[in-house]
Design a protein around this motif. Structure first.
Motif, PDB file in Angstrom:
ATOM      1  N   SER A  80       0.827  -1.205   0.000  1.00 53.71           N
ATOM      2  CA  SER A  80       0.000   0.000   0.000  1.00 53.71           C
ATOM      3  C   SER A  80       0.867   1.263   0.000  1.00 53.71           C
ATOM      4  O   SER A  80       0.371   2.356  -0.213  1.00 53.71           O
ATOM      5  CB  SER A  80      -0.932   0.015   1.220  1.00 53.71           C
ATOM      6  N   LYS A  81       2.167   1.096   0.256  1.00 53.93           N
ATOM      7  CA  LYS A  81       3.110   2.216   0.235  1.00 53.93           C
ATOM      8  C   LYS A  81       4.485   1.654  -0.076  1.00 53.93           C
ATOM      9  O   LYS A  81       4.907   0.658   0.514  1.00 53.93           O
ATOM     10  CB  LYS A  81       3.124   2.907   1.599  1.00 53.93           C
ATOM     11  N   TYR A  82       5.169   2.261  -1.054  1.00 52.26           N
ATOM     12  CA  TYR A  82       6.527   1.836  -1.392  1.00 52.26           C
ATOM     13  C   TYR A  82       7.313   3.079  -1.775  1.00 52.26           C
ATOM     14  O   TYR A  82       7.151   3.617  -2.863  1.00 52.26           O
ATOM     15  CB  TYR A  82       6.526   0.836  -2.548  1.00 52.26           C
ATOM     16  N   MET A  83       8.137   3.548  -0.853  1.00 50.34           N
ATOM     17  CA  MET A  83       8.919   4.769  -1.069  1.00 50.34           C
ATOM     18  C   MET A  83      10.392   4.392  -1.220  1.00 50.34           C
ATOM     19  O   MET A  83      10.907   3.550  -0.485  1.00 50.34           O
ATOM     20  CB  MET A  83       8.761   5.731   0.107  1.00 50.34           C
ATOM     21  N   LEU A  84      11.058   5.036  -2.183  1.00 55.30           N
ATOM     22  CA  LEU A  84      12.478   4.818  -2.428  1.00 55.30           C
ATOM     23  C   LEU A  84      13.202   6.143  -2.302  1.00 55.30           C
ATOM     24  O   LEU A  84      12.806   7.133  -2.915  1.00 55.30           O
ATOM     25  CB  LEU A  84      12.699   4.252  -3.834  1.00 55.30           C
ATOM     26  N   ASP A  85      14.241   6.168  -1.487  1.00 59.17           N
ATOM     27  CA  ASP A  85      15.109   7.345  -1.395  1.00 59.17           C
ATOM     28  C   ASP A  85      16.267   7.108  -2.354  1.00 59.17           C
ATOM     29  O   ASP A  85      17.268   6.491  -2.009  1.00 59.17           O
ATOM     30  CB  ASP A  85      15.610   7.545   0.036  1.00 59.17           C
ATOM     31  N   PHE A  86      16.117   7.587  -3.581  1.00 58.42           N
ATOM     32  CA  PHE A  86      17.104   7.327  -4.624  1.00 58.42           C
ATOM     33  C   PHE A  86      18.399   8.091  -4.391  1.00 58.42           C
ATOM     34  O   PHE A  86      19.429   7.752  -4.972  1.00 58.42           O
ATOM     35  CB  PHE A  86      16.508   7.672  -5.992  1.00 58.42           C
ATOM     36  N   THR A  87      18.384   9.076  -3.504  1.00 53.37           N
ATOM     37  CA  THR A  87      19.621   9.793  -3.196  1.00 53.37           C
ATOM     38  C   THR A  87      20.567   8.927  -2.374  1.00 53.37           C
ATOM     39  O   THR A  87      21.758   9.167  -2.362  1.00 53.37           O
ATOM     40  CB  THR A  87      19.341  11.095  -2.424  1.00 53.37           C
TER      41      THR A  87
END
Length: 183
Positions: free
Chosen positions: A96-103
């Protein structure tokens, strides 16, 4: 002594100029390798690693991710944040939530390797750009895959439910067909 040094420097410079002109002429004769970028793009190699992305199940059109959090635990950069819930009628949890910190992502592939449902892959996007770093610090992969799921659902409409059978009526035979034939 000064005149001899000056002539030697001029001849050395002229020799250097001729060597540079020869290299330039040789390179100018070779075929052009430059791709005119906005109008042409290169095909990305199979092993190219862009940022990770979620994959849709081709049969159901829903994300394959079961929110098991193995990718989050395996990430050495701690750049993945996900959450899931069990929807009504589903056997497994779904993301339901998938966040990626690409930094912070080092593109190591630990998350792709550890995923038991093969729900993550590297994208082939190589020109991901922004004016600020904030857009890469909070990349919402779930929103992107949800939009793809809606497009999939629009392209694959569900068949209508079969009609409910009516109450069966007894078969009525006309009296003429029952009467004995006269010979």
């Amino acid at each position: 002594m000064g005149l001899f040094t000056a002539i030697r420097d001029v001849l050395s410079g002229f020799k250097s100029l001729l060597i540079g002109m020869r290299i330039t002429g040789r390179e100018a004769a070779k075929p052009i390798l430059t791709v005119q970028y906005p109008r042409e793009t290169l095909k990305m190699p199979a092993r190219f690693r862009g940022h990770i992305q979620l994959i849709l199940d081709p049969e159901t059109g829903k994300p394959r991710c079961t929110a098991c959090t193995l990718c989050e635990k395996a990430c050495p950069s701690e750049c993945i944040d996900l959450d899931g819930l069990r929807r009504e009628g589903d056997k497994k949890k779904s993301v339901s939530k998938y966040m990626l910190d690409f930094t912070k992502c080092s593109l190591c592939g630990s998350c792709v390797e550890v995923c038991p449902s093969d729900a993550i892959e590297f994208s082939k996007q190589y020109n991901v750009v922004s004016l600020g770093r904030e857009q890469f610090a909070q990349m919402d992969l779930y929103a992107k895959v949800e939009a793809e799921a809606q497009a999939w659902a629009a392209a694959h409409p569900t068949p209508p439910a079969p009609p409910t059978p009516a109450t069966p009526q007894p078969a009525v035979t006309p009296a003429a067909s029952i009467a004995p034939k006269a010979s």
